[in-house]
Each structure stands twice: as structure tokens, then as C-alpha cells.
Motif scaffolding. Structure first.
Motif, PDB file in Angstrom:
ATOM      1  N   VAL A  28       0.805  -1.316  -0.105  1.00  0.00           N
ATOM      2  CA  VAL A  28      -0.068  -0.087   0.074  1.00  0.00           C
ATOM      3  C   VAL A  28       0.915   1.228   0.039  1.00  0.00           C
ATOM      4  CG1 VAL A  28      -1.624   1.202   1.492  1.00  0.00           C
ATOM      5  CG2 VAL A  28      -2.078  -1.134   1.043  1.00  0.00           C
ATOM      6  N   TRP A  29       0.425   2.043  -0.863  1.00  0.00           N
ATOM      7  CA  TRP A  29       1.363   3.566  -0.956  1.00  0.00           C
ATOM      8  C   TRP A  29       0.666   4.382   0.385  1.00  0.00           C
ATOM      9  CZ3 TRP A  29       5.677   3.730  -3.009  1.00  0.00           C
ATOM     10  CH2 TRP A  29       5.810   2.802  -4.046  1.00  0.00           C
ATOM     11  N   LEU A  30       1.690   4.940   1.002  1.00  0.00           N
ATOM     12  CA  LEU A  30       1.273   5.917   1.984  1.00  0.00           C
ATOM     13  C   LEU A  30       1.527   7.408   1.822  1.00  0.00           C
ATOM     14  CD1 LEU A  30       2.633   3.973   4.962  1.00  0.00           C
ATOM     15  CD2 LEU A  30       0.251   3.728   4.250  1.00  0.00           C
ATOM     16  N   LYS A  31       2.288   7.373   0.898  1.00  0.00           N
ATOM     17  CA  LYS A  31       2.913   8.879   0.381  1.00  0.00           C
ATOM     18  C   LYS A  31       3.390   8.863  -1.203  1.00  0.00           C
ATOM     19  CE  LYS A  31       6.254  12.344   1.783  1.00  0.00           C
ATOM     20  NZ  LYS A  31       7.430  12.564   2.990  1.00  0.00           N
ATOM     21  N   GLN A  40       9.678   5.543  15.419  1.00  0.00           N
ATOM     22  CA  GLN A  40      10.967   5.729  16.058  1.00  0.00           C
ATOM     23  C   GLN A  40      11.875   6.868  15.726  1.00  0.00           C
ATOM     24  OE1 GLN A  40      12.209   2.580  18.653  1.00  0.00           O
ATOM     25  NE2 GLN A  40      11.227   1.253  17.331  1.00  0.00           N
ATOM     26  N   LEU A  41      12.059   6.722  14.318  1.00  0.00           N
ATOM     27  CA  LEU A  41      12.815   7.503  13.675  1.00  0.00           C
ATOM     28  C   LEU A  41      12.319   9.114  13.163  1.00  0.00           C
ATOM     29  CD1 LEU A  41      15.132   5.061  11.417  1.00  0.00           C
ATOM     30  CD2 LEU A  41      15.704   5.954  13.536  1.00  0.00           C
ATOM     31  N   ARG A  42      11.061   9.260  13.534  1.00  0.00           N
ATOM     32  CA  ARG A  42      10.323  10.280  13.228  1.00  0.00           C
ATOM     33  C   ARG A  42      10.508  10.661  11.772  1.00  0.00           C
ATOM     34  NH1 ARG A  42       9.473   8.930  17.563  1.00  0.00           N
ATOM     35  NH2 ARG A  42       9.301  10.504  19.579  1.00  0.00           N
ATOM     36  N   LEU A  43      10.364   9.577  10.852  1.00  0.00           N
ATOM     37  CA  LEU A  43      10.019   9.615   9.542  1.00  0.00           C
ATOM     38  C   LEU A  43       8.554   9.585   8.838  1.00  0.00           C
ATOM     39  CD1 LEU A  43      13.461   7.612   8.604  1.00  0.00           C
ATOM     40  CD2 LEU A  43      13.068   9.967   8.596  1.00  0.00           C
ATOM     41  N   GLU A  44       8.298   9.954   7.696  1.00  0.00           N
ATOM     42  CA  GLU A  44       7.083   9.582   7.302  1.00  0.00           C
ATOM     43  C   GLU A  44       7.187   8.358   6.286  1.00  0.00           C
ATOM     44  OE1 GLU A  44       5.364  13.086   5.265  1.00  0.00           O
ATOM     45  OE2 GLU A  44       4.808  14.035   7.481  1.00  0.00           O
ATOM     46  N   PRO A  45       6.643   7.281   6.190  1.00  0.00           N
ATOM     47  CA  PRO A  45       6.834   6.133   5.398  1.00  0.00           C
ATOM     48  C   PRO A  45       6.011   6.547   3.935  1.00  0.00           C
ATOM     49  CG  PRO A  45       5.041   5.835   6.978  1.00  0.00           C
ATOM     50  CD  PRO A  45       5.481   7.013   7.481  1.00  0.00           C
ATOM     51  N   TYR A  46       6.338   5.849   2.923  1.00  0.00           N
ATOM     52  CA  TYR A  46       6.092   5.968   1.576  1.00  0.00           C
ATOM     53  C   TYR A  46       5.106   4.722   1.422  1.00  0.00           C
ATOM     54  CZ  TYR A  46       9.267   9.903   0.413  1.00  0.00           C
ATOM     55  OH  TYR A  46       9.577  11.145   0.308  1.00  0.00           O
ATOM     56  N   ALA A  47       5.590   3.733   2.037  1.00  0.00           N
ATOM     57  CA  ALA A  47       4.681   2.496   1.442  1.00  0.00           C
ATOM     58  C   ALA A  47       4.968   1.429   2.531  1.00  0.00           C
ATOM     59  CB  ALA A  47       5.305   1.880   0.221  1.00  0.00           C
ATOM     60  N   VAL A  48       3.881   0.461   2.519  1.00  0.00           N
ATOM     61  CA  VAL A  48       4.318  -0.740   3.464  1.00  0.00           C
ATOM     62  C   VAL A  48       3.868  -1.902   2.786  1.00  0.00           C
ATOM     63  CG1 VAL A  48       1.878  -0.478   4.314  1.00  0.00           C
ATOM     64  CG2 VAL A  48       3.571  -2.052   5.597  1.00  0.00           C
ATOM     65  N   HIS A  49       4.716  -3.008   2.715  1.00  0.00           N
ATOM     66  CA  HIS A  49       4.389  -4.256   1.954  1.00  0.00           C
ATOM     67  C   HIS A  49       4.271  -5.416   2.952  1.00  0.00           C
ATOM     68  CE1 HIS A  49       6.357  -7.328  -1.125  1.00  0.00           C
ATOM     69  NE2 HIS A  49       5.029  -7.396  -1.019  1.00  0.00           N
ATOM     70  N   THR A  50       3.345  -5.854   2.710  1.00  0.00           N
ATOM     71  CA  THR A  50       2.835  -7.156   4.002  1.00  0.00           C
ATOM     72  C   THR A  50       3.690  -8.258   3.946  1.00  0.00           C
ATOM     73  OG1 THR A  50       0.869  -7.897   2.686  1.00  0.00           O
ATOM     74  CG2 THR A  50       0.384  -6.198   3.845  1.00  0.00           C
ATOM     75  N   THR A  51       4.841  -8.020   4.189  1.00  0.00           N
ATOM     76  CA  THR A  51       5.944  -9.396   4.112  1.00  0.00           C
ATOM     77  C   THR A  51       5.956  -9.714   5.789  1.00  0.00           C
ATOM     78  OG1 THR A  51       7.629  -7.829   4.100  1.00  0.00           O
ATOM     79  CG2 THR A  51       7.084  -8.923   2.185  1.00  0.00           C
ATOM     80  N   PHE A  52       6.824 -10.639   6.203  1.00  0.00           N
ATOM     81  CA  PHE A  52       7.147 -11.088   7.525  1.00  0.00           C
ATOM     82  C   PHE A  52       5.884 -11.278   8.351  1.00  0.00           C
ATOM     83  CE2 PHE A  52      11.031  -8.978   6.291  1.00  0.00           C
ATOM     84  CZ  PHE A  52      12.016  -9.606   6.935  1.00  0.00           C
ATOM     85  N   GLN A  53       4.753 -12.065   7.693  1.00  0.00           N
ATOM     86  CA  GLN A  53       3.559 -12.159   8.254  1.00  0.00           C
ATOM     87  C   GLN A  53       3.121 -13.646   8.329  1.00  0.00           C
ATOM     88  OE1 GLN A  53       1.337 -13.197   4.940  1.00  0.00           O
ATOM     89  NE2 GLN A  53       0.079 -12.470   6.786  1.00  0.00           N
TER      90      GLN A  53
END
Length: 627
Positions: A213-216, A342-355
């Protein structure tokens, strides 16, 4: 005439204008706060014994501070769920012939912007993932995308929704292929073929899996590295940078993940794509991602320059960059570590791996983060919702070392409450809103000491439901004659989701458990005071059916606690079927360092077994779920 008078009436116009502007500002602040700080945030878990609330202040005083996962909602999408970016054809139009959807440069050119095209593909089984992928891009104001359909059912469905689509000619099954299956590997080969078809068109290609999913908007970020031939995501779980620069390639030891990667139509990129395709077509046993990694690592280094983070790879001419896993997130860096927070960054995407728990597990994780787009009926199920406020003693979360034993003690405490809630949901025929779940150690596929060394996983942490529960089994239709009536579930964040209808939010009953015999505490449906129903602890099936039959039209019933909320079923056969069902709801933890096998089975009825301990199976005969 009336409009002209209004325009020329300055005092009245200014008053109306001011009221409208103030209303918009206040509404925006309200929506933002609801998204950013939902009431189901783990900080609202009540703590027994010490009788204090688990809060940031409480946890900041501990040696190991858990991170409260707050779903990221990009600024440009916070007040927007849909935008009119789709060209929906009129219902009386005849669908064009299949050949009109062939992948051609002319077809792609219609969607290209700034010489970039964003592509995903899949079959009908992933229709909801694709719609989510499209909706997120629409909400971000990104329109230069197109979807490849691997079956005609998906192609037709997307066409009638106005989503730009092309026919991949795959003639694939419409069913869920399953990770690692032969059809799954076929999909991987289709991706490689697709890259080889599009690159000669001369456009930059951002290729994505449907389970991300794209977040940014990522395009400005990718443009920063105009010298790169290929930019790829990775499975890196240990940060090599703490800002938004590319990963330090010398420190990346995990696989490059081809679920998100960007190609420029350079000769080096085309050469790599061609060899990769030939490798996979020559040997059907090679996984597409492994093949890509093998070829790219054929030569790795030196750095292209001192600043960009790019590295010469493959044949020594290809310029490769590794996208930072803190903001182009994997399922671990986003859902477990919350690295971007934790790093105070804005994420661009999340890929549903490691699940875990297959495709259903992927959906549920995205739903927990309020990143999945479901139809309206998902938010208003028949029978209504049942939710509860879980409680945990502070000592179970924060005291002592984070060990397998302390982890299972914490999880089992929560599991017992969930078991009670499942029973009540079954009795009242309601959909259970699963609570947020706390863990003290991570779950992986291999032996580890509790958390991955060098990662930013904090202990304890809010863990995805699939770390403990078999989400795919919970959502599977099981024969009612053997397992009793089905129990539908929803993610813990659903009651704070902006898509929840107002009619659901307004139809709410709070149930306060009390000790029978105390003031106003008796089994009656008339004991509501200020919208709160006092209800005796240790009530049985008969009492529940008697009292709550009067509230069957209430959309949400929320219990103050599940501690001692239910004693037993009246019908022994129904209880047996219920037990048989929920025993299958829990999975395994993996894995201890010094034993084979290293996994440990969770047990829904752990408290009924004398001196139960969390240990791996001691023999092959013991290696089975506790059914």
C-alpha cells in the motif's frame, strides 16, 4: 436576485463565511485527532492490581519502552477517502473487445505522467487488494498507474469501476494462489515478462506487488536518484541509516525484495531484465526474487560516488540503489518495529511481508492500520459488534526479563479474556472486535533470542494478531454441525475507522460488570443508567440471552472488562463445539535456539492443564496442535 443581495450584504456574508471556515477547521482537527489518536490505542488498556492506566508516562519510566503503534495517514489523505479520479463508463456502454486491452505503448502512454508509469497486477482473488492499492494512490493525487489483469473476470470488474487496466493474457485461475505454490511462481514469471515488455516503451517503471500500500507519493523521492538504473526495496530489518537516504549498501545483508522496485529504461536495466527473464524461463524451480538477487549480486561494488548511495552491480555498469526499509517498509519494520515512528520519518509504503496466516493475515494487518478499503457493509455487520476493554496487570508487561516464559504469561492472560469474549459473541451472534495484542518477544521462522539483534523492536510491543492467532482459520467457514456457529471478527481499530457509519457510532451500549447483589447490579435489561448497563459477573448463557435479547438492535455493545464475565454454556453440546472451534484459533511461537523442533504451540485452554509450561514438543509424537 436573492444571491445578489446576499453578496452585497457584507456583514451577513462575513458572518456566514467566518462560521463556515471555523466549522471546517474544527471538523478537520476532530478527524485528524480521531485518526492520529484512536481510542483503541493500546494506551487505553486498563491495568489491574496497581489500578493505574498504561500510559506513555508510565512506560517511559521502565527500562524497555514499548512503542505505541499509531497508523500513519498521509497529510494529503487525512480527510479524503475517495476522489473522482476514475473514469467510470456509463452502464449502457458495451464493453470493448478483449484485444482493446492488449498491452501496447499507446495504451500505457495514456496513463504516463512525467515519463513514469506505476504498475501492479494480479488475479480476481486479489481484487480487494487492487482496489485498496488504487484508492490509496487516488487519495495521494497520483493517477499515472495501470493494473494488469491475469484473468478476464478481474479485467471486466476493473473496467466497470473505471480503473485503467490491461490484459496480461495469462488465463489464470481466479482463486487465491497461495505463497510458494506453482501458480505463485508463475505470477513471478509474469512480472519479469511484464518488465521486459514495458521497458522498451521508454518509460520509467515503478513495479509493485498487490499486497503493498502507498502511504505517500513516492515519485519525488525516486526522482532524487535520477542516476539509478534500478531502485529496489529489501527485507532489511536492521537500519543502516536514520534519515530518508538510501540504505548503505555495504551494510545490507538481507535479500532485495522485488515487491517494490523502480526501473529506468536504460540499456543496463534492459540487459538485467532480459537475463533475469531468460534465467527464470529456463528453470521453473527458481523463485523470481532469488533469481534477481543472484544476478544483481554477481558483482556488487564499488560505490558510484560518495554522496548518492548508489552502487555498481550486476555487470559492473548497472547503478543500483536500495530503498530504506524504514520508509519503504516491510511487514516487520512497519507493523512490529514501527521503525518510521521511532526515527520520526514519514513512510512511503508498506509491503505485507514478514507475516503469517496467508492472505487473510495480510488483510487483517492492513485493516488494523486502517489502510485497507472495505465495502460499507464490512463496517456494519448483521447482529452488530461486541467489544471490550482488555486489562493487563502492569507487572505482566513491564516487570522482569523478556523471556519465553514471561511472553507466554502475558499472552495467555490476554488469550483467556479473548476466549471469554468469543463465547459471548457466539451467544449473542455478534461480530467480535479483537483487542490490541501485546507481546514481549518477536515471532519469526527460525531460532532467535527474542528479538532480532540490531533491530529497533521494543519490548513489550503491540504485535499483529497473526503473531498469536491463526487469522485465516478464524475467518474460515467451518462446518457448524462440528464446530458450532461461526464467530466473525474485526480488527481492533475498526470502531475508530473513519469509514464506520454514523448510525453505528450512535447506537452504542456500555456494559459495566459488577458484583451481583451490590447497588443496581442485577440481571435486568432495565438497569441502564446514563446509557450504561450494569451486568453481574459470572453470568451464564441463560442470563445473557435473557438480558441482551432486548438489545439485539444495538450496533455496538462494549464491555468494561472480560474478567469473570461468563461462566458456562447451558447446552453441553454447544460448548463442546465451541471449544473445538476456538482451539484451532491459536498458532505457534517460533523459535527457541537450542531445540529441534523449536516452535511452541499456544493453547487456548492452557489454564485447564496442570502446570502447563511453554516448551517445544519433546518428541515427534508431541509435535501437534493441542486439539
Amino acid at each position: 436576485m436573492a444571491c445578489e443581495e446576499l453578496v452585497h450584504s457584507k456583514p451577513l456574508f462575513l458572518t456566514i463565511y467566518t462560521v463556515v471556515i471555523v466549522g471546517i477547521v474544527l471538523s478537520s482537527l476532530y478527524v485528524f485527532s480521531a485518526i492520529r489518536y484512536p481510542s483503541t490505542n493500546p494506551s487505553t488498556w486498563s491495568l489491574s492490581n496497581e489500578d493505574v492506566r498504561l500510559s506513555e508516562q508510565t512506560l517511559n519510566g521502565s527500562e524497555s519502552e514499548p512503542v505505541h503503534f499509531v497508523p500513519y495517514v498521509p497529510p494529503e489523505a487525512r480527510n479524503v477517502r475517495t476522489r473522482p479520479m476514475l473514469d467510470v463508463p456509463p452502464s449502457n456502454r458495451k464493453m470493448p473487445p478483449l484485444k482493446a486491452f492488449r498491452l501496447t505503448k499507446e495504451l500505457v502512454q495514456q496513463r504516463v505522467k512525467d515519463n513514469i508509469i506505476i504498475v501492479t497486477f494480479g488475479n480476481y482473488a486479489f481484487m480487494d487488494f487492487i482496489l485498496t492499492w488504487v484508492q490509496q494512490l487516488n487519495d495521494l493525487g497520483v493517477s499515472n498507474y495501470i493494473v494488469g489483469a491475469m484473468d478476464t473476470k478481474l479485467l471486466e470488474a476493473l473496467y466497470w469501476k473505471g480503473i485503467p487496466v490491461f490484459d496480461m493474457g495469462s488465463h489464470m485461475s481466479t482463486a487465491d494462489v497461495g505463497w510458494g505454490s506453482p501458480t505463485f511462481h508463475k505470477m513471478g514469471r509474469e512480472k519479469v515478462i511484464l518488465i521486459n515488455l514495458i521497458l522498451p516503451f521508454g518509460y520509467e517503471l515503478l513495479m509493485c506487488d498487490t499486497d503493498m500500500v502507498w502511504l505517500k507519493n513516492p515519485l519525488p523521492y525516486l526522482a532524487r536518484y535520477s542516476g539509478a538504473d534500478v531502485l529496489t526495496s529489501s527485507d532489511q530489518v536492521v537500519p543502516t541509516v536514520v534519515d530518508d537516504s538510501l540504505e548503505i549498501w555495504q551494510e545490507v545483508h538481507a535479500a532485495y525484495n522485488i515487491g517494490i522496485f523502480h526501473w529506468r529504461p536504460t540499456e543496463s536495466a534492459k540487459k538485467l531484465a532480459k537475463e533475469w527473464k531468460e534465467l527464470l524461463l529456463a528453470d521453473e524451480k527458481i523463485w523470481d526474487q532469488n533469481g534477481f538477487n543472484d544476478i544483481v549480486h554477481r558483482q556488487l561494488g564499488p560505490s558510484v560516488d560518495e554522496e548518492s548511495g548508489l552502487v555498481y552491480a550486476y555487470d559492473g555498469n548497472l547503478k543500483l540503489g536500495i530503498l530504506p526499509s524504514s520508509i519503504f517498509c516491510s511487514g516487520h519494520t512497519y507493523f512490529v518495529q514501527a521503525m518510521y515512528q521511532q526515527l520520526r520519518l514519514e513512510p512511503y509504503a508498506v509491503h505485507t511481508t514478514f507475516q503469517y496466516a496467508g492472505t487473510e493475515g495480510k488483510r487483517h494487518r492492513l485493516r488494523e492500520a486502517m489502510l485497507f478499503h472495505d465495502p460499507p457493509e464490512y463496517y456494519n455487520p448483521p447482529g452488530g459488534f461486541l467489544s471490550f476493554k482488555p486489562s493487563i496487570p502492569k507487572s505482566l508487561l513491564l516487570s522482569g526479563k523478556h523471556t519465553i516464559e514471561s511472553h507466554f504469561t502475558l499472552v495467555n492472560y490476554q488469550m483467556k479474556q479473548i476466549r471469554t469474549a468469543l463465547a459471548i459473541a457466539s451467544l449473542l451472534n455478534r461480530t467480535l472486535v479483537m483487542p490490541p495484542l501485546w507481546c514481549r518477544i518477536d515471532r519469526l521462522w527460525f531460532p532467535h533470542p527474542g528479538i532480532l539483534e540490531g533491530s529497533m523492536t521494543r519490548q513489550p510491543f503491540l504485535c499483529p494478531l497473526d503473531h498469536v492467532f491463526e487469522v485465516n482459520v478464524m475467518l474460515k467457514e467451518l462446518p457448524e454441525e462440528e464446530f458450532g456457529p461461526g464467530i466473525d471478527i474485526r480488527e481492533y481499530s475498526i470502531l475508530d475507522n473513519p469509514s464506520l457509519p454514523s448510525e453505528v457510532k450512535k447506537s452504542w451500549l456500555d456494559v459495566q460488570l459488577c458484583k451481583e447483589g451490590t447497588q443496581d447490579c442485577f440481571a435486568s435489561n432495565n438497569s441502564t443508567v446514563g446509557g450504561v448497563l450494569k451486568f453481574p459477573r459470572h453470568s451464564n448463557e441463560e442470563t445473557y440471552m435473557k438480558v441482551f435479547s432486548s438489545f439485539k438492535d444495538m450496533k455496538v455493545i462494549q464491555f468494561s472488562s472480560m474478567q469473570d464475565a461468563f461462566t458456562s454454556f447451558t447446552d453441553k453440546e454447544r460448548e463442546d463445539r465451541f471449544r473445538k472451534r476456538v482451539k484451532r484459533y491459536v498458532g505457534i511461537w517460533c523459535c527457541v535456539l537450542d531445540h529441534t523442533p523449536g516452535h511452541i504451540y499456544y493453547d487456548m485452554y492452557w489454564d485447564e492443564k496442570h502446570e502447563w509450561k511453554p516448551i517445544p514438543p519433546q518428541t515427534s509424537e508431541d509435535d501437534h496442535p493441542p486439539w
